[in-house]
Design a protein around this motif. Sequence first.
Motif, short mmCIF file in Angstrom:
data_model
loop_
_atom_site.label_atom_id
_atom_site.label_comp_id
_atom_site.label_asym_id
_atom_site.label_seq_id
_atom_site.Cartn_x
_atom_site.Cartn_y
_atom_site.Cartn_z
N LYS A 11 0.84 -1.20 0.00
CA LYS A 11 0.00 0.00 0.00
C LYS A 11 0.88 1.26 0.00
O LYS A 11 0.59 2.22 -0.69
CB LYS A 11 -0.93 -0.01 1.22
N ALA A 12 1.97 1.22 0.77
CA ALA A 12 2.88 2.37 0.81
C ALA A 12 3.49 2.63 -0.56
O ALA A 12 3.57 3.78 -1.01
CB ALA A 12 3.97 2.14 1.85
N LEU A 13 3.90 1.57 -1.25
CA LEU A 13 4.46 1.73 -2.60
C LEU A 13 3.40 2.25 -3.56
O LEU A 13 3.69 3.11 -4.40
CB LEU A 13 5.02 0.39 -3.10
N GLU A 14 2.17 1.75 -3.44
CA GLU A 14 1.07 2.21 -4.30
C GLU A 14 0.81 3.71 -4.09
O GLU A 14 0.66 4.46 -5.04
CB GLU A 14 -0.19 1.40 -3.99
N ILE A 15 0.75 4.14 -2.85
CA ILE A 15 0.52 5.56 -2.54
C ILE A 15 1.67 6.41 -3.07
O ILE A 15 1.46 7.45 -3.69
CB ILE A 15 0.32 5.77 -1.02
N ALA A 16 2.90 5.96 -2.84
CA ALA A 16 4.07 6.72 -3.30
C ALA A 16 4.08 6.84 -4.82
O ALA A 16 4.48 7.88 -5.36
CB ALA A 16 5.35 6.04 -2.82
N ARG A 17 3.65 5.80 -5.52
CA ARG A 17 3.65 5.82 -6.99
C ARG A 17 2.47 6.58 -7.58
O ARG A 17 2.65 7.39 -8.48
CB ARG A 17 3.61 4.39 -7.54
N HIS A 18 1.25 6.28 -7.09
CA HIS A 18 0.06 6.75 -7.78
C HIS A 18 -0.66 7.94 -7.14
O HIS A 18 -1.34 8.67 -7.84
CB HIS A 18 -0.92 5.58 -7.95
N LYS A 19 -0.49 8.11 -5.84
CA LYS A 19 -1.16 9.24 -5.19
C LYS A 19 -0.19 10.41 -4.99
O LYS A 19 -0.43 11.51 -5.47
CB LYS A 19 -1.75 8.82 -3.84
N GLU A 20 0.92 10.14 -4.30
CA GLU A 20 1.89 11.20 -4.05
C GLU A 20 2.78 11.47 -5.26
O GLU A 20 3.36 12.53 -5.40
CB GLU A 20 2.76 10.85 -2.83
N LYS A 21 2.91 10.47 -6.13
CA LYS A 21 3.64 10.56 -7.40
C LYS A 21 5.10 11.00 -7.26
O LYS A 21 5.61 11.73 -8.08
CB LYS A 21 2.91 11.48 -8.37
N PHE A 22 5.75 10.55 -6.18
CA PHE A 22 7.17 10.86 -6.08
C PHE A 22 8.05 9.63 -6.31
O PHE A 22 9.26 9.74 -6.44
CB PHE A 22 7.53 11.52 -4.73
N LEU A 23 7.44 8.46 -6.41
CA LEU A 23 8.19 7.24 -6.69
C LEU A 23 7.81 6.77 -8.08
O LEU A 23 6.71 6.28 -8.31
CB LEU A 23 7.86 6.17 -5.65
N ASP A 24 8.71 6.98 -9.02
CA ASP A 24 8.41 6.58 -10.39
C ASP A 24 9.37 5.48 -10.84
O ASP A 24 10.35 5.19 -10.16
CB ASP A 24 8.44 7.79 -11.33
N PRO A 25 9.08 4.86 -11.99
CA PRO A 25 9.91 3.73 -12.44
C PRO A 25 11.38 4.07 -12.67
O PRO A 25 12.21 3.17 -12.65
CB PRO A 25 9.24 3.31 -13.75
N THR A 26 11.73 5.34 -12.84
CA THR A 26 13.15 5.67 -12.98
C THR A 26 13.87 5.55 -11.64
O THR A 26 15.08 5.36 -11.61
CB THR A 26 13.35 7.10 -13.54
N ILE A 27 13.13 5.68 -10.54
CA ILE A 27 13.71 5.55 -9.21
C ILE A 27 13.67 4.09 -8.77
O ILE A 27 14.67 3.54 -8.34
CB ILE A 27 12.95 6.44 -8.20
N LEU A 28 12.51 3.48 -8.84
CA LEU A 28 12.33 2.08 -8.45
C LEU A 28 11.44 1.42 -9.50
O LEU A 28 10.22 1.63 -9.51
CB LEU A 28 11.68 1.98 -7.07
N PRO A 29 12.02 0.64 -10.40
CA PRO A 29 11.21 -0.04 -11.42
C PRO A 29 10.12 -0.89 -10.75
O PRO A 29 10.36 -1.55 -9.75
CB PRO A 29 12.22 -0.92 -12.16
N GLU A 30 8.92 -0.83 -11.31
CA GLU A 30 7.77 -1.51 -10.70
C GLU A 30 7.98 -3.01 -10.58
O GLU A 30 7.42 -3.63 -9.66
CB GLU A 30 6.50 -1.21 -11.48
N GLU A 31 8.78 -3.63 -11.45
CA GLU A 31 8.97 -5.07 -11.33
C GLU A 31 9.69 -5.46 -10.04
O GLU A 31 9.64 -6.60 -9.62
CB GLU A 31 9.69 -5.66 -12.54
#
Length: 122
Positions: A31-51
């Motif tokens: 859930k934390a990763l989901e929020i960081a990626r999709h809600k707060e939008k500060f964790l993107d695939p260039t930082i941490l690839p989703e795989e």
Amino acid sequence: MINPQDLVDYWSSNTVIQPAAANEPISGLGKALEIARHKEKFLDPTILPEEFDGVIRLVRNNLVHLSGEALNTHLRMFDYRSAEKHYTLQNFLSDQELVFDFIRNVPRFITDPYNKLCRNNI
């Protein structure tokens, strides 16, 4: 890992700039990763690839719960690396290339979001 107090004090502040959303509890790492990626939008695939999300959750859960069965967990995102098209956490941990890439990128996974937040004054 060394935890220099000066850096902790530098990265954290006693002043709340943006209060946390009280209506959305964070129930776990996924859930934390989901929020960081999709809600707060500060964790993107260039930082941490989703795989790597699934790998991080499995390794963390295996360390916390000490379940050997976790090693048999199917990692669909890496099926292309297996002739049987069924790649498991055990396969991942036996794959020196993936493990090296994962470990090599851990500092970037940690520092890039902090730097991004700092640049955006969040």
